[in-house]
Write an enzyme that holds these catalytic residues in place. Sequence first.
Site, PDB file in Angstrom:
ATOM      1  N   ARG A 109       0.707  -0.974   0.135  1.00 40.11           N
ATOM      2  CA  ARG A 109      -0.098   0.054   0.014  1.00 40.11           C
ATOM      3  C   ARG A 109       0.740   1.344  -0.035  1.00 40.11           C
ATOM      4  O   ARG A 109       0.306   2.416   0.148  1.00 40.11           O
ATOM      5  CB  ARG A 109      -1.059  -0.201   1.248  1.00 40.11           C
ATOM      6  CG  ARG A 109      -0.269  -0.115   2.411  1.00 40.11           C
ATOM      7  CD  ARG A 109      -1.224   0.202   3.642  1.00 40.11           C
ATOM      8  NE  ARG A 109      -0.718  -0.178   5.001  1.00 40.11           N
ATOM      9  CZ  ARG A 109      -1.269   0.124   5.890  1.00 40.11           C
ATOM     10  NH1 ARG A 109      -2.327   0.782   5.737  1.00 40.11           N
ATOM     11  NH2 ARG A 109      -1.116  -0.325   7.082  1.00 40.11           N
ATOM     12  N   GLY A 142      -4.881  -1.826  -0.280  1.00 37.93           N
ATOM     13  CA  GLY A 142      -3.862  -0.608  -0.593  1.00 37.93           C
ATOM     14  C   GLY A 142      -4.009   0.623   0.075  1.00 37.93           C
ATOM     15  O   GLY A 142      -3.397   1.493  -0.431  1.00 37.93           O
ATOM     16  N   ARG A 199       5.257  10.054   3.034  1.00 35.47           N
ATOM     17  CA  ARG A 199       6.789   9.672   3.907  1.00 35.47           C
ATOM     18  C   ARG A 199       7.741  10.129   3.266  1.00 35.47           C
ATOM     19  O   ARG A 199       7.796  10.101   1.862  1.00 35.47           O
ATOM     20  CB  ARG A 199       6.657   8.432   4.316  1.00 35.47           C
ATOM     21  CG  ARG A 199       5.585   7.704   4.557  1.00 35.47           C
ATOM     22  CD  ARG A 199       5.594   6.474   5.458  1.00 35.47           C
ATOM     23  NE  ARG A 199       5.901   5.354   4.435  1.00 35.47           N
ATOM     24  CZ  ARG A 199       6.108   3.961   4.802  1.00 35.47           C
ATOM     25  NH1 ARG A 199       5.872   3.594   6.206  1.00 35.47           N
ATOM     26  NH2 ARG A 199       6.383   2.902   4.348  1.00 35.47           N
ATOM     27  N   ARG A 206      14.600  -1.829   3.201  1.00 32.11           N
ATOM     28  CA  ARG A 206      14.481  -2.747   4.437  1.00 32.11           C
ATOM     29  C   ARG A 206      15.430  -3.985   4.416  1.00 32.11           C
ATOM     30  O   ARG A 206      15.807  -4.162   3.484  1.00 32.11           O
ATOM     31  CB  ARG A 206      12.950  -3.069   4.571  1.00 32.11           C
ATOM     32  CG  ARG A 206      12.171  -2.005   4.449  1.00 32.11           C
ATOM     33  CD  ARG A 206      10.906  -2.484   3.556  1.00 32.11           C
ATOM     34  NE  ARG A 206      10.053  -1.120   3.377  1.00 32.11           N
ATOM     35  CZ  ARG A 206       9.167  -0.820   4.155  1.00 32.11           C
ATOM     36  NH1 ARG A 206       8.943  -1.506   5.407  1.00 32.11           N
ATOM     37  NH2 ARG A 206       8.508   0.321   3.925  1.00 32.11           N
ATOM     38  N   ASP A 276      10.887  -6.666   7.705  1.00 32.29           N
ATOM     39  CA  ASP A 276      10.329  -5.876   6.656  1.00 32.29           C
ATOM     40  C   ASP A 276      10.304  -4.404   6.999  1.00 32.29           C
ATOM     41  O   ASP A 276       9.978  -3.519   6.319  1.00 32.29           O
ATOM     42  CB  ASP A 276       9.265  -6.406   5.850  1.00 32.29           C
ATOM     43  CG  ASP A 276       8.252  -6.822   6.744  1.00 32.29           C
ATOM     44  OD1 ASP A 276       8.373  -7.671   7.793  1.00 32.29           O
ATOM     45  OD2 ASP A 276       7.042  -6.132   6.756  1.00 32.29           O
TER      46      ASP A 276
HETATM   47  P1  AMP Z   1       3.024  -4.087   7.939  1.00 38.30           P
HETATM   48  O1  AMP Z   1       2.644  -4.870   9.186  1.00 38.30           O
HETATM   49  O2  AMP Z   1       2.313  -2.498   7.922  1.00 38.30           O
HETATM   50  O3  AMP Z   1       4.498  -3.795   8.060  1.00 38.30           O
HETATM   51  O4  AMP Z   1       2.781  -4.540   6.633  1.00 38.30           O
HETATM   52  C1  AMP Z   1       3.056  -5.961   6.077  1.00 38.30           C
HETATM   53  C2  AMP Z   1       2.919  -6.067   4.801  1.00 38.30           C
HETATM   54  O5  AMP Z   1       1.561  -6.094   4.557  1.00 38.30           O
HETATM   55  C3  AMP Z   1       3.386  -5.053   3.890  1.00 38.30           C
HETATM   56  O6  AMP Z   1       3.820  -5.861   2.540  1.00 38.30           O
HETATM   57  C4  AMP Z   1       2.325  -4.219   3.498  1.00 38.30           C
HETATM   58  O7  AMP Z   1       2.376  -3.503   2.305  1.00 38.30           O
HETATM   59  C5  AMP Z   1       1.088  -5.219   3.446  1.00 38.30           C
HETATM   60  N1  AMP Z   1      -0.166  -4.262   3.778  1.00 38.30           N
HETATM   61  C6  AMP Z   1      -0.455  -4.028   5.154  1.00 38.30           C
HETATM   62  N2  AMP Z   1      -1.589  -3.246   5.009  1.00 38.30           N
HETATM   63  C7  AMP Z   1      -1.904  -3.519   3.617  1.00 38.30           C
HETATM   64  C8  AMP Z   1      -3.197  -2.945   2.916  1.00 38.30           C
HETATM   65  N3  AMP Z   1      -4.190  -2.336   3.639  1.00 38.30           N
HETATM   66  N4  AMP Z   1      -3.355  -3.288   1.881  1.00 38.30           N
HETATM   67  C9  AMP Z   1      -2.322  -3.895   1.146  1.00 38.30           C
HETATM   68  N5  AMP Z   1      -1.117  -4.376   1.888  1.00 38.30           N
HETATM   69  C10 AMP Z   1      -0.831  -4.172   2.821  1.00 38.30           C
HETATM   70 MG    MG Z   2       5.562  -2.853   6.836  1.00 35.10          MG
END
Ligand code: AMP
Ligand code: MG
Length: 529
Positions: A109, A142, A199, A206, A276
Amino acid sequence: MPSPASAPRRFVRRFLDALPGDPETARTTRQVHGALWSPVQPTPVASPRLLAWSQPLADELGLDDATRDDPQTAAVLGGNAQWDGMAPYAACYGGHQFGNWAGQLGDGRAITLGELVGPDGRVHELQLKGAGPTPYSRRGDGRAVLRSSIREFLCSEAMAALGVPTTRALSLVGTGEQVVRDMFYDGNPAYEPGAVVCRVAPSFLRFGNFELPSSRGDVPLLRALTDFTIRTFFPELGPPGPTAYEAFLREVAVRTGRLLAQWQAHGFVHGVMNTDNMSILGLTIDYGPYGWIEPLDFRFTPNTTDFRERRYAYGNQPSVALWNVARLGEALLPLFDGREAPVEEALAAYQQAFGESATALFRRKIGLVSAETADDAALLQELWQWLQAAEVDVILWLRRLSQVARQATAPTAMPAELLACWYGAAETGHVAAGLAWLQRWHARVQGEPGGAAAAAAAMDGANPKYVLRNWLAQEAIDAAQAGELGRVQRLLDVLRRPFDEQPEHEDLAQKRPEWARTKPGCATLSCSS
Ligand code: AMP
Ligand code: MG
C-alpha cells in the site's frame, strides 16, 4: 489574485535506473522474480484534501508556501496527479514476520512517487502510504485509514524532533473515501475515513529487500542491490567488493544498535519489528501499532496481535533487533563466499554499539555526564528496578528529576512533584525506597565536575517533557474524525520542541488519565490499519 508560481522541482531516478524492474505494469497480485520494483500508478481518490503539512520538512525539501497552497499539491500527495519527473513504483521485498520467513511481501500500500533533489542537493524519496493496490497488495486494499495515518504523520515528526533517526512525514491528505476495517479482527468491520501520508526518507530500503533475492538464490540481484546501496548511501565504505560488503553489514548493525538504544531510552515501543520493518539506514520505519512506556513495564506491547507471545514488547526490542541483524547477515552470506565470520562480527558490533549508546543515554537522563564512577552502574540499575516496581509515570518522573538535582540539599521526603507521578496510591515501601535512591543520587550528581546545574541542564535535554502518548494521539484522532483538525496541528507544533517547557501546553504533559487505561487506540492497537 493568481497564486505565485511554485519553485521548480527536480526528480532523479537513482533506484529505477540502476536496478532491474518488473516488465509487467498491471496491479494484479503476483510473485515478482528477477526485479526489485514494479511500476505502478497510485489509484486516484474521490476528493483529496490537505489536512496537515510539516513545514520544517517542506523547507528541507525546497517546497515553498506557494506549493503548499496550490490545489494541485493535495492532488499529487493524494495520488491523483503527478509533478513532472515523478516515476511511481512499488518495491519488492520479503521478510521474517513474528519469527517466521514470510516470503515475498513488498509495498502493498506504499507507492514511491520519485526521488526529489532538495535545495542542498540531498535526495529524498517521496512515498505515499495508502495510495491503492500494487502487485504486492495480496489480500489488502492498498489503503490506509485516517486514524493510523495521523499516528504515522505525528510520530514521524515527533521522533525527528527528539533526535531519533526516522523516516519523516510531509503531508496528511484526506481522501474523501471510506475504508472498511475490522479494527480488532473480531468480526466487526466498519467504515472509517481514508487518508494518505506522504513519507520522506533518503531511502525506504529494508532488511527484507535483501532477504528476498537471497532466499531465492538470486545472487546477482542481491549483489546489484547491495552495490547500489553501498555506492548511494554508504560511499564512505569504499567501492563495492568483499571489504565493503563486510563493512556494510557492520555499519547497518551499528546504526541499528544505536537506534535501539534511543528507542529504549525514550520508552518507544515499535510494535511490529519484523525484518520488513527494519530500515537499512537505521531509521525508525513503519509506524503502526507503536506506543510509549508510561509506567515502566518490560512486557508492555501496544500490539494486540502480539499479546500472547509479546515478542515485540519493550524489554525484548534490543534482542529482537539483534535477531533481525542476524537474518540480514544470513541474507548477505553469498556475498561473503559463505564465511560466517562477518556475521559474527556484525552481531558483536551491534551489541557494542547498543551497549555504549544505551549507557551514555541512560546516564545522561540522570545527569551523569562526566567519567563513570564505580557505583554508577548500580545506581542506574537500581533506579530501573525501582521504576518497574513503583507504578510511576516514567516520562514525568525523569523530567522532574532535574528539579531535585537543582536543590542544594538532598530531599528528606519524596518531593511533591514526584509524588504526583504515581498511578494510584503511592505505597509506603516504594516511597521510602525511592527516597533512599534520590538521596544517594543527589550526592552523586552534586559531585559532577560541571556542577549540579550543568547536570540538570543536560537532563532537561535528555528527558523530553512532551511525547506522543497514545491517548494524546487518540484524542487528536477523535477530533479529526469529527472534522476538527486543530488538535493534530497543536500536537505537531508542541512535539516539535519536546524538551522545551511550553507552560501553555501543560495539559499535554500529563500522566495517562484513567479513562485511557483500557480504551482502544490508547492501550491497545492492532496491525489492521
Ligand atoms: P506492515 O505490518 O504494515 O508492515 O505490513 C506488512 C505487509 O502487509 C507489507 O507488505 C504491507 O505492504 C502489507 N499491507 C499492510 N496493509 C495493507 C493494505 N491495507 N493493503 C495492502 N497491503 C497491505
Ligand atoms: Mg511494513
